[in-house]
Scaffold this active site. Structure first.
Site, PDB file in Angstrom:
ATOM      1  N   GLU A  48       0.546  -1.157  -0.045  1.00 33.15           N
ATOM      2  CA  GLU A  48      -0.155   0.007   0.071  1.00 33.15           C
ATOM      3  C   GLU A  48       0.810   1.339  -0.046  1.00 33.15           C
ATOM      4  O   GLU A  48       1.854   1.518   0.657  1.00 33.15           O
ATOM      5  CB  GLU A  48      -0.862   0.032   1.296  1.00 33.15           C
ATOM      6  N   LYS A 133      -8.936   3.721  -2.797  1.00 31.48           N
ATOM      7  CA  LYS A 133      -9.439   3.195  -1.753  1.00 31.48           C
ATOM      8  C   LYS A 133     -10.847   3.796  -1.340  1.00 31.48           C
ATOM      9  O   LYS A 133     -10.901   5.066  -1.402  1.00 31.48           O
ATOM     10  CB  LYS A 133      -8.475   3.402  -0.451  1.00 31.48           C
ATOM     11  N   CYS A 167      -5.576  -2.553   2.227  1.00 32.12           N
ATOM     12  CA  CYS A 167      -5.810  -2.619   3.775  1.00 32.12           C
ATOM     13  C   CYS A 167      -6.741  -2.802   4.166  1.00 32.12           C
ATOM     14  O   CYS A 167      -7.552  -3.765   4.047  1.00 32.12           O
ATOM     15  CB  CYS A 167      -4.958  -1.182   4.115  1.00 32.12           C
TER      16      CYS A 167
END
Length: 356
Positions: A48, A133, A167
């Site tokens: 990430e 994200k 994540c």
């Protein structure tokens, strides 16, 4: 079902960025791509926000103390056609491998608006998927904007049907299910090096390694897919940058659990080395056919569901800040409408056509 499902070697890079330096981080990515390709890998995953590094300072000091860091991160944010991402795409093409890389993405629409993004790059250097994200987690909201679902996709590649989440998205059951429902066979999950939630001397803080192990095992087991877990690690460059800005941040980091990189099979079992404290690459041989047998036990997007009871709708439309209609377009549409109206038959002509 295809009779010749892919077999390949996957590589999960457990590595540090060149902190807040996009160009050098991209160079490091290219070096690791070359190394993994030499070792036979066909799919290579990076952590990430690998370019230019994870904004860990947001957890360690007040936002009013972090303007310099935010400016530095924004200055290193990348557009899709940036030289850094182009270099990585060319490395993927040169070595004939599929690459997943996390980066902080910028936009010409708003200087300082940035996203936590991930690219999936094909073996020909093309962009297969671009994901932002959906929801920045906890203190990440001080840095990154929320994404949309344009990249909530599974794409066909030579190594199988690949999906990816960033994540905390791996904690979102609906996001995960949306990938399962697209026939995901290989999942890529990416994480930061650490994720502090309490001062190091306090008990009860978030154990990032344990959280990754739980989530990775859960998705592999529920989706019956392989899971390539790539996490970052803390290096001297990150520590020096944080320590020079505020030595107290290093004290806050002390004892914080580190992330972990590994590869799991469709039963949730780890099939690679487990990397946490030091840099390296975890490898595993993958046979996508092994996704089939576990589906006999529970196939949550097949027989082991009740589609008459449950339903899920995903809006994957692109969310732009504004839609602009120029005068020329309005005039052109008006002209086209007038032309259609001219060609439209009258009621009398329609009756005549029907009668004949």
């Amino acid at each position: 079902m295809p009779s010749n499902l892919p077999r390949f070697k996957a590589a999960a890079c457990h590595t540090s960025s060149v902190f807040l330096d996009a160009a050098k981080s991209a160079e490091k990515a290219c070096e690791l791509i070359a190394e993994a390709a030499r070792n036979g890998a066909s799919l290579i995953a990076f952590p990430e926000s690998f370019i230019p590094g994870f904004p860990v300072w947001t957890a360690l000091q007040a936002p009013i103390m972090s303007h310099d860091f935010f400016r530095a991160l924004s200055a290193q944010a990348l557009l899709l056609d940036s030289p850094e991402l182009t270099k990585i795409r060319m490395a993927a093409k040169r070595h004939g491998v599929v690459v997943s890389v996390g980066f902080t993405e910028g936009t010409i629409a708003s200087l300082g608006c940035i996203w936590n993004s991930n690219l999936l790059i094909g073996e020909d250097g093309s962009i297969l998927n671009h994901h932002r994200k959906l929801v920045p987690t906890f203190y990440e909201k001080l840095v990154w904007a929320p994404g949309d679902a344009r990249g909530l996709r599974v794409v066909e590649t030579p190594v199988g049907r690949v999906g990816m989440l960033i994540c905390g998205e791996n904690t979102n059951p609906l996001a995960r299910y949306s990938l399962m429902a697209q026939g995901e066979q290989v999942h890529i999950s990416t994480y930061p090096p650490i994720w502090p939630t309490r001062p190091s001397k306090e008990k009860g803080g978030y154990d990032l390694r344990k959280a990754i192990e739980i989530r990775a095992g859960a998705h592999s087991f529920e989706a019956k897919c392989f899971n390539i877990v790539s996490s970052a690690c803390v290096d001297v460059g990150m520590r020096d940058a944080l320590g020079q800005a505020n030595p107290a941040m290093l004290d806050m980091m002390e004892g914080t659990p580190h992330a972990v990189s590994m590869i799991l099979d469709p039963t949730g079992q780890i099939i690679s080395d487990v990397l946490s404290e030091s840099e390296g690459i975890a490898y595993a041989d993958i046979d996508v056919a092994h996704c089939v047998e576990p589906k006999q036990f529970h196939d949550v997007v097949g027989y082991y569901n009740r589609f008459d009871v449950f339903s899920l709708t995903i809006d994957r439309s692109q969310r732009d800040p504004a839609v602009f209609v120029d005068a020329e377009e309005v005039a052109d549409k008006s002209s086209q409408a007038s032309h259609r109206e001219t060609l439209k038959p009258t009621a009398f002509e329609l009756e005549r056509l029907v009668a004949n």
